[in-house]
Design a protein around this motif. Structure first.
Motif, PDB file in Angstrom:
ATOM      1  N   PRO A 106       0.811  -1.207   0.000  1.00  0.00           N
ATOM      2  CA  PRO A 106       0.000   0.000   0.000  1.00  0.00           C
ATOM      3  C   PRO A 106       0.848   1.261   0.000  1.00  0.00           C
ATOM      4  O   PRO A 106       1.979   1.276   0.492  1.00  0.00           O
ATOM      5  N   ALA A 107       0.281   2.325  -0.555  1.00  0.00           N
ATOM      6  CA  ALA A 107       0.991   3.597  -0.622  1.00  0.00           C
ATOM      7  C   ALA A 107       1.196   4.160   0.781  1.00  0.00           C
ATOM      8  O   ALA A 107       0.491   3.796   1.725  1.00  0.00           O
ATOM      9  N   ALA A 108       2.173   5.042   0.914  1.00  0.00           N
ATOM     10  CA  ALA A 108       2.479   5.639   2.205  1.00  0.00           C
ATOM     11  C   ALA A 108       1.264   6.400   2.732  1.00  0.00           C
ATOM     12  O   ALA A 108       0.660   7.200   2.017  1.00  0.00           O
ATOM     13  N   GLY A 109       0.910   6.140   3.978  1.00  0.00           N
ATOM     14  CA  GLY A 109      -0.232   6.793   4.601  1.00  0.00           C
ATOM     15  C   GLY A 109      -1.538   6.051   4.411  1.00  0.00           C
ATOM     16  O   GLY A 109      -2.528   6.400   5.057  1.00  0.00           O
ATOM     17  N   HIS A 110      -1.570   5.032   3.535  1.00  0.00           N
ATOM     18  CA  HIS A 110      -2.811   4.285   3.320  1.00  0.00           C
ATOM     19  C   HIS A 110      -3.056   3.316   4.474  1.00  0.00           C
ATOM     20  O   HIS A 110      -2.143   2.619   4.916  1.00  0.00           O
ATOM     21  N   VAL A 111      -4.280   3.288   4.965  1.00  0.00           N
ATOM     22  CA  VAL A 111      -4.655   2.404   6.065  1.00  0.00           C
ATOM     23  C   VAL A 111      -5.382   1.189   5.495  1.00  0.00           C
ATOM     24  O   VAL A 111      -6.377   1.330   4.774  1.00  0.00           O
ATOM     25  N   VAL A 112      -4.887   0.007   5.798  1.00  0.00           N
ATOM     26  CA  VAL A 112      -5.470  -1.237   5.305  1.00  0.00           C
ATOM     27  C   VAL A 112      -6.682  -1.579   6.164  1.00  0.00           C
ATOM     28  O   VAL A 112      -6.580  -1.663   7.396  1.00  0.00           O
ATOM     29  N   GLY A 113      -7.821  -1.764   5.530  1.00  0.00           N
ATOM     30  CA  GLY A 113      -9.049  -2.107   6.228  1.00  0.00           C
ATOM     31  C   GLY A 113      -9.318  -3.597   6.215  1.00  0.00           C
ATOM     32  O   GLY A 113      -8.503  -4.412   5.767  1.00  0.00           O
ATOM     33  N   LEU A 130       5.815  -9.799   3.643  1.00  0.00           N
ATOM     34  CA  LEU A 130       4.875  -8.711   3.417  1.00  0.00           C
ATOM     35  C   LEU A 130       4.775  -7.901   4.704  1.00  0.00           C
ATOM     36  O   LEU A 130       4.470  -8.459   5.766  1.00  0.00           O
ATOM     37  N   VAL A 131       5.054  -6.586   4.622  1.00  0.00           N
ATOM     38  CA  VAL A 131       4.998  -5.698   5.783  1.00  0.00           C
ATOM     39  C   VAL A 131       3.930  -4.646   5.531  1.00  0.00           C
ATOM     40  O   VAL A 131       4.016  -3.894   4.558  1.00  0.00           O
ATOM     41  N   LEU A 132       2.902  -4.616   6.401  1.00  0.00           N
ATOM     42  CA  LEU A 132       1.839  -3.613   6.338  1.00  0.00           C
ATOM     43  C   LEU A 132       1.960  -2.739   7.582  1.00  0.00           C
ATOM     44  O   LEU A 132       1.515  -3.135   8.662  1.00  0.00           O
ATOM     45  N   PRO A 133       2.557  -1.538   7.479  1.00  0.00           N
ATOM     46  CA  PRO A 133       2.801  -0.742   8.684  1.00  0.00           C
ATOM     47  C   PRO A 133       1.547  -0.190   9.333  1.00  0.00           C
ATOM     48  O   PRO A 133       1.521   0.024  10.542  1.00  0.00           O
TER      49      PRO A 133
END
Length: 496
Positions: free
Chosen positions: A53-60, A121-124
């Motif tokens: 995901p792009a920087a700042g995007h929150v994964v729902g 896979l890293v989702l911050p």
């Protein structure tokens, strides 16, 4: 060459994570409602095709489910879920050696696992409701129930690469004011991850591992202005580190004061924690009721005994010998003594879960409520009325066998016909317990309550009155003759 590419890839992703942490500090969004998620595999390359995901995007929830579905489509289906109580991206920037001091990192095993994985896979930034639902999503995609484990139990378990398995490892998080205590807890959690990885490697079983948390550990909004000032100052950030530390300590102290106040209020109002049975250090059954009462018929009269004070309350530790839980069945046994003249007395809640093809999901049922006393047994069947989705808890204002009964004796000759049970404000969960809290409650109240029926009938009556009025208005007709002022007047005879 391949190893160097993986290291550069992981370094780039970690830099993205650090950048997002700084971005969260300056943004006006709710970064304190997000937790990181890391996923890696022992083999397979299904994660490399997924776009970060792009920087700042929150994964729902929906996007996280898509990530998991894609990953499990080609990755091993033996899933290891390391579920920490709390975690934020700031934990990695503070304790992960993000600024070159790798020997002081609290996550050497985690970094090694990500570095050695062919497809990490890293989702911050993942919304914490999505990580709360990750167990249910994995359970649906793997079509298996979670099994709560620790490294010692895993060393005795033999996994099969062809059979899916969902192994959950609960990890704590420090809530103390000492910064070193948080780092020590995170280091201990990292050691658990390392032990599990070593066991899986020794068994030569392919796996997919996920590391995330139930809640964020940092509250960014409370110290946002101070962090922004430190960021603008640049060179002053290290000098203001002590101020930020004291501010965090004051915030934690305020949270502890609030928790103590809530505890005192709960004690005054009679609110008490639920009964929880733990298997292997992880909770798997929970029960709560405002009132727990049993009665027996003797000499034409009902003798009643209240079990609430023996089961719930401050300082009360119920005896749960005989309780058990596994992937398909669970049983909560409450042991008492000298109840209604019986030296040995047990109240047993037996539950099971299975997959139903019609609803395409797993449901759990309260198969029976049993009273065992001095070698005899009274059994009530509850499977027809007491049920809920497997990932939910069940709640009902009143569960009885005599007034609006949800529990019925198994046979007409069963000793249960001589007993009455009454549970007020009853809530139970026999599977998928996480965090020491009940999951979303499936309530027993039907949709058409008396209030809804009254509203529907009143609305129907008003519609009928309106329809009748419109019908009468449509029946009105204009006169067929009118009085002409230029012509002779219309005479209406007054008499026959």
């Amino acid at each position: 060459m391949v190893a160097e590419q993986r290291i550069r890839m992981m370094s780039g992703r970690f830099c993205v994570a650090v950048f997002l942490a700084v971005l969260c500090t300056f943004s006006s969004g709710k970064c304190d409602e997000q937790v990181p998620l890391m996923l890696w595999t022992s083999e397979g390359s299904g994660l490399l095709s997924q776009a970060v995901p792009a920087a700042g995007h929150v994964v729902g929830i929906t996007q996280l489910s898509s990530y998991l579905e894609t990953a499990l489509g080609s990755a091993p289906r033996n899933v290891l879920l390391f579920l920490q109580d709390k975690m934020s991206i700031e934990d990695f920037t503070m304790y992960g050696g993000a600024f070159g001091n790798k020997q002081d990192s609290a996550f050497p095993n985690l970094e090694g696992a990500l570095r050695s994985s062919p497809s990490p896979l890293v989702l911050p930034t993942v919304a914490w409701p999505a990580t709360n639902a990750v167990i249910g999503q994995l359970q649906d995609q793997l079509d298996t129930s979670p099994l709560y484990m620790d490294p010692e139990m895993l060393s005795q378990l033999r996994l099969n690469a062809s059979t899916p398995a969902l192994l959950v490892f609960r990890l704590p998080y420090s809530t103390g004011a000492d910064l070193m205590s948080a780092k020590e807890v995170l280091s201990g959690n990292d050691e658990v991850i390392g032990q599990v990885m070593s066991i899986m490697k020794s068994q030569s079983v392919p796996y997919t591992a996920i590391y995330t948390a139930m809640r964020p550990s940092r509250q960014v909004s409370s110290s946002l202005s101070m962090d922004m000032e430190a960021g603008v100052g640049g060179g002053r950030s290290l000098l203001q580190y002590g101020d930020r530390k004291r501010e965090r300590e004051r915030q934690r102290e305020r949270e502890r004061e609030r928790e103590r106040g809530e505890k005192k209020v709960n004690e005054r109002t009679g609110v008490y924690p639920p009964v929880e049975f733990k298997e292997g250090g992880a909770g798997c059954i929970m029960l709560w009721a405002e009132n727990l009462t049993v009665s027996v018929l003797r000499g034409g009269r009902w003798e009643r005994h209240d079990l609430t004070s023996l089961t719930f309350g401050e300082g009360v530790t119920p005896r749960l010998q005989g309780s058990l839980c596994n992937q398909s069945h669970s049983s909560l046994v409450l042991n008492y003594e000298n109840i209604l003249g019986h030296r040995s007395f047990k109240l047993v809640f037996a539950m099971s879960q299975r997959h139903y093809k019609v609803s395409a999901r797993r449901w759990f049922t309260l198969d029976s409520v049993e009273i065992e006393y001095d070698g005899q047994k009274a059994s009530f069947n509850g499977s027809r009325n007491v049920y809920a989705p497997a990932e939910y808890s069940y709640r009902c204002q009143s569960v009885t066998n005599f007034r609006y009964p949800l529990l019925v004796p198994r046979t007409s000759k069963d000793p249960a016909n001589q007993w009455r049970v009454s549970f007020t404000d009853f809530q139970i969960q026999g599977f998928n317990v996480a965090g020491g809290e009940f999951s979303y409650a499936s309530d027993c109240a039907g949709f058409f309550s008396p209030g809804i029926w009254m509203g529907l009938l009143t609305s129907l009556l008003m519609v009928l009155v309106l329809t009748y009025g419109l019908h009468m208005i449509m029946q009105l007709h204009t006169m067929d003759r009118f009085d002409d002022p230029k012509g002779p007047a219309i005479s209406v005879p007054q008499t026959d």
